[in-house]
Design a protein around this motif. Structure first.
Motif, PDB file in Angstrom:
ATOM      1  N   MET A   1       0.706  -1.399   0.013  1.00  0.00           N
ATOM      2  CA  MET A   1      -0.100   0.029   0.039  1.00  0.00           C
ATOM      3  C   MET A   1       0.927   1.323  -0.030  1.00  0.00           C
ATOM      4  O   MET A   1       1.980   1.208   0.662  1.00  0.00           O
ATOM      5  N   GLU A   2       0.517   2.190  -0.587  1.00  0.00           N
ATOM      6  CA  GLU A   2       1.065   3.651  -0.974  1.00  0.00           C
ATOM      7  C   GLU A   2       0.888   4.305   0.495  1.00  0.00           C
ATOM      8  O   GLU A   2      -0.056   4.408   1.101  1.00  0.00           O
ATOM      9  N   PRO A   3       2.080   4.953   0.908  1.00  0.00           N
ATOM     10  CA  PRO A   3       2.196   5.615   2.078  1.00  0.00           C
ATOM     11  C   PRO A   3       0.965   6.699   2.368  1.00  0.00           C
ATOM     12  O   PRO A   3       0.479   7.135   3.212  1.00  0.00           O
ATOM     13  N   ASP A   4       0.816   7.481   1.080  1.00  0.00           N
ATOM     14  CA  ASP A   4      -0.178   8.340   1.159  1.00  0.00           C
ATOM     15  C   ASP A   4      -1.678   7.878   1.237  1.00  0.00           C
ATOM     16  O   ASP A   4      -2.540   8.551   1.321  1.00  0.00           O
ATOM     17  N   ARG A   5      -2.021   6.476   1.226  1.00  0.00           N
ATOM     18  CA  ARG A   5      -3.025   5.908   1.354  1.00  0.00           C
ATOM     19  C   ARG A   5      -3.424   5.249   2.921  1.00  0.00           C
ATOM     20  O   ARG A   5      -4.418   4.776   2.970  1.00  0.00           O
ATOM     21  N   TRP A   6      -2.197   5.406   3.583  1.00  0.00           N
ATOM     22  CA  TRP A   6      -2.467   5.027   5.080  1.00  0.00           C
ATOM     23  C   TRP A   6      -3.204   5.672   5.714  1.00  0.00           C
ATOM     24  O   TRP A   6      -3.232   6.897   5.519  1.00  0.00           O
ATOM     25  N   PRO A   7      -4.241   5.166   6.539  1.00  0.00           N
ATOM     26  CA  PRO A   7      -5.141   5.757   7.476  1.00  0.00           C
ATOM     27  C   PRO A   7      -4.300   6.347   8.577  1.00  0.00           C
ATOM     28  O   PRO A   7      -3.316   5.923   8.915  1.00  0.00           O
ATOM     29  N   VAL A   8      -5.008   7.591   8.834  1.00  0.00           N
ATOM     30  CA  VAL A   8      -4.295   8.216  10.300  1.00  0.00           C
ATOM     31  C   VAL A   8      -5.050   7.746  11.638  1.00  0.00           C
ATOM     32  O   VAL A   8      -6.429   7.543  11.431  1.00  0.00           O
ATOM     33  N   VAL A   9      -4.491   7.123  12.595  1.00  0.00           N
ATOM     34  CA  VAL A   9      -5.416   6.815  13.628  1.00  0.00           C
ATOM     35  C   VAL A   9      -4.599   7.779  14.693  1.00  0.00           C
ATOM     36  O   VAL A   9      -3.557   8.176  14.983  1.00  0.00           O
ATOM     37  N   ALA A  10      -5.531   8.525  15.322  1.00  0.00           N
ATOM     38  CA  ALA A  10      -5.334   9.568  16.330  1.00  0.00           C
ATOM     39  C   ALA A  10      -6.177   9.589  17.740  1.00  0.00           C
ATOM     40  O   ALA A  10      -7.209   8.873  17.666  1.00  0.00           O
ATOM     41  N   GLN A  11      -5.469   9.961  18.831  1.00  0.00           N
ATOM     42  CA  GLN A  11      -6.170   9.972  19.783  1.00  0.00           C
ATOM     43  C   GLN A  11      -6.008  11.434  20.523  1.00  0.00           C
ATOM     44  O   GLN A  11      -4.758  11.837  20.725  1.00  0.00           O
ATOM     45  N   GLN A  12      -7.085  12.123  21.071  1.00  0.00           N
ATOM     46  CA  GLN A  12      -6.706  13.406  21.549  1.00  0.00           C
ATOM     47  C   GLN A  12      -5.960  13.390  22.950  1.00  0.00           C
ATOM     48  O   GLN A  12      -5.258  14.133  22.825  1.00  0.00           O
ATOM     49  N   TYR A  13      -6.392  12.774  23.735  1.00  0.00           N
ATOM     50  CA  TYR A  13      -5.826  12.475  25.149  1.00  0.00           C
ATOM     51  C   TYR A  13      -5.564  11.135  25.608  1.00  0.00           C
ATOM     52  O   TYR A  13      -6.553  10.328  25.035  1.00  0.00           O
ATOM     53  N   GLY A  14      -4.561  10.854  26.401  1.00  0.00           N
ATOM     54  CA  GLY A  14      -4.358   9.417  26.800  1.00  0.00           C
ATOM     55  C   GLY A  14      -5.519   8.955  27.491  1.00  0.00           C
ATOM     56  O   GLY A  14      -6.420   9.523  28.278  1.00  0.00           O
ATOM     57  N   GLY A  15      -6.013   7.744  27.091  1.00  0.00           N
ATOM     58  CA  GLY A  15      -7.242   7.051  27.738  1.00  0.00           C
ATOM     59  C   GLY A  15      -8.527   7.420  26.629  1.00  0.00           C
ATOM     60  O   GLY A  15      -9.605   6.753  27.150  1.00  0.00           O
ATOM     61  N   ASP A  16      -8.405   8.435  25.982  1.00  0.00           N
ATOM     62  CA  ASP A  16      -9.569   8.704  25.018  1.00  0.00           C
ATOM     63  C   ASP A  16      -9.601   7.454  24.023  1.00  0.00           C
ATOM     64  O   ASP A  16      -8.621   6.772  23.696  1.00  0.00           O
ATOM     65  N   PRO A  17     -10.743   7.380  23.334  1.00  0.00           N
ATOM     66  CA  PRO A  17     -10.825   6.582  22.058  1.00  0.00           C
ATOM     67  C   PRO A  17      -9.987   6.714  21.237  1.00  0.00           C
ATOM     68  O   PRO A  17      -9.841   8.011  21.040  1.00  0.00           O
ATOM     69  N   TRP A  18      -9.498   5.748  20.318  1.00  0.00           N
ATOM     70  CA  TRP A  18      -8.833   6.086  19.087  1.00  0.00           C
ATOM     71  C   TRP A  18      -9.744   6.630  18.084  1.00  0.00           C
ATOM     72  O   TRP A  18     -10.926   5.920  17.948  1.00  0.00           O
ATOM     73  N   HIS A  19      -9.393   7.334  16.966  1.00  0.00           N
ATOM     74  CA  HIS A  19     -10.043   7.599  15.741  1.00  0.00           C
ATOM     75  C   HIS A  19      -9.142   7.026  14.764  1.00  0.00           C
ATOM     76  O   HIS A  19      -8.143   7.641  14.566  1.00  0.00           O
ATOM     77  N   ARG A  20     -10.005   6.620  13.874  1.00  0.00           N
ATOM     78  CA  ARG A  20      -9.342   6.242  12.550  1.00  0.00           C
ATOM     79  C   ARG A  20      -9.994   7.375  11.218  1.00  0.00           C
ATOM     80  O   ARG A  20     -11.143   7.424  11.190  1.00  0.00           O
ATOM     81  N   PHE A  21      -8.972   7.915  10.646  1.00  0.00           N
ATOM     82  CA  PHE A  21      -9.490   8.645   9.335  1.00  0.00           C
ATOM     83  C   PHE A  21      -8.610   7.951   8.129  1.00  0.00           C
ATOM     84  O   PHE A  21      -7.426   7.824   8.201  1.00  0.00           O
ATOM     85  N   ASP A  22      -9.498   7.944   7.243  1.00  0.00           N
ATOM     86  CA  ASP A  22      -9.058   7.445   5.883  1.00  0.00           C
ATOM     87  C   ASP A  22      -8.663   8.723   4.846  1.00  0.00           C
ATOM     88  O   ASP A  22      -9.425   9.035   4.144  1.00  0.00           O
ATOM     89  N   MET A  23      -7.531   9.189   5.395  1.00  0.00           N
ATOM     90  CA  MET A  23      -7.018  10.245   4.454  1.00  0.00           C
ATOM     91  C   MET A  23      -5.679  10.432   4.680  1.00  0.00           C
ATOM     92  O   MET A  23      -5.315   9.778   5.543  1.00  0.00           O
ATOM     93  N   SER A  24      -4.970  11.048   4.136  1.00  0.00           N
ATOM     94  CA  SER A  24      -3.630  11.545   4.083  1.00  0.00           C
ATOM     95  C   SER A  24      -3.039  12.187   5.477  1.00  0.00           C
ATOM     96  O   SER A  24      -3.793  12.847   6.047  1.00  0.00           O
ATOM     97  N   THR A  25      -1.857  11.787   5.778  1.00  0.00           N
ATOM     98  CA  THR A  25      -1.282  12.690   7.167  1.00  0.00           C
ATOM     99  C   THR A  25      -1.535  14.148   6.756  1.00  0.00           C
ATOM    100  O   THR A  25      -1.788  15.068   7.690  1.00  0.00           O
ATOM    101  N   THR A  26      -1.204  14.594   5.512  1.00  0.00           N
ATOM    102  CA  THR A  26      -1.259  15.888   5.056  1.00  0.00           C
ATOM    103  C   THR A  26      -2.588  16.548   5.251  1.00  0.00           C
ATOM    104  O   THR A  26      -2.756  17.702   5.778  1.00  0.00           O
ATOM    105  N   GLU A  27      -3.402  15.677   4.947  1.00  0.00           N
ATOM    106  CA  GLU A  27      -5.078  16.193   4.670  1.00  0.00           C
ATOM    107  C   GLU A  27      -5.330  16.268   6.181  1.00  0.00           C
ATOM    108  O   GLU A  27      -5.959  17.157   6.790  1.00  0.00           O
ATOM    109  N   PHE A  28      -4.920  15.335   7.191  1.00  0.00           N
ATOM    110  CA  PHE A  28      -5.368  15.419   8.432  1.00  0.00           C
ATOM    111  C   PHE A  28      -4.827  16.545   9.171  1.00  0.00           C
ATOM    112  O   PHE A  28      -5.516  17.442   9.872  1.00  0.00           O
TER     113      PHE A  28
END
Length: 82
Positions: A1-28
């Motif tokens: 898979m190409e790196p610009d197609r990798w999903p972004v997985v982010a968490q706002q604060y430790g212990g908060d749920p993780w969120h998956r975004f199907d977008m490039s890191t640049t767009e995120f």
């Protein structure tokens, strides 16, 4: 898979749920800094209302600044009719 197609997985604060975004890191990152609707990760502020202040007048508090730039405030048009 190409790196610009990798999903972004982010968490706002430790212990908060993780969120998956199907977008490039640049767009995120762009959405974080430019899109006030990109919650809970945005740092963008909602657009503020422009105003004019004569050069001799100052803003004395953050509350006054918020009141003047509030996008929901009513316009004042120099007419004092009831």
């Amino acid at each position: 898979m190409e790196p610009d197609r990798w999903p972004v997985v982010a968490q706002q604060y430790g212990g908060d749920p993780w969120h998956r975004f199907d977008m490039s890191t640049t767009e995120f990152i762009y959405r974080m800094i430019a899109d006030p609707e990109f919650k809970p990760f945005t740092v963008a502020d909602s657009p503020r209302r422009a105003f004019y202040l004569p050069y001799w007048q100052t803003i004395s508090s953050a509350g006054e600044w918020d009141a003047l730039t509030n996008p929901n405030r009513q316009s004042w048009c120099g007419s004092a009719s009831p």
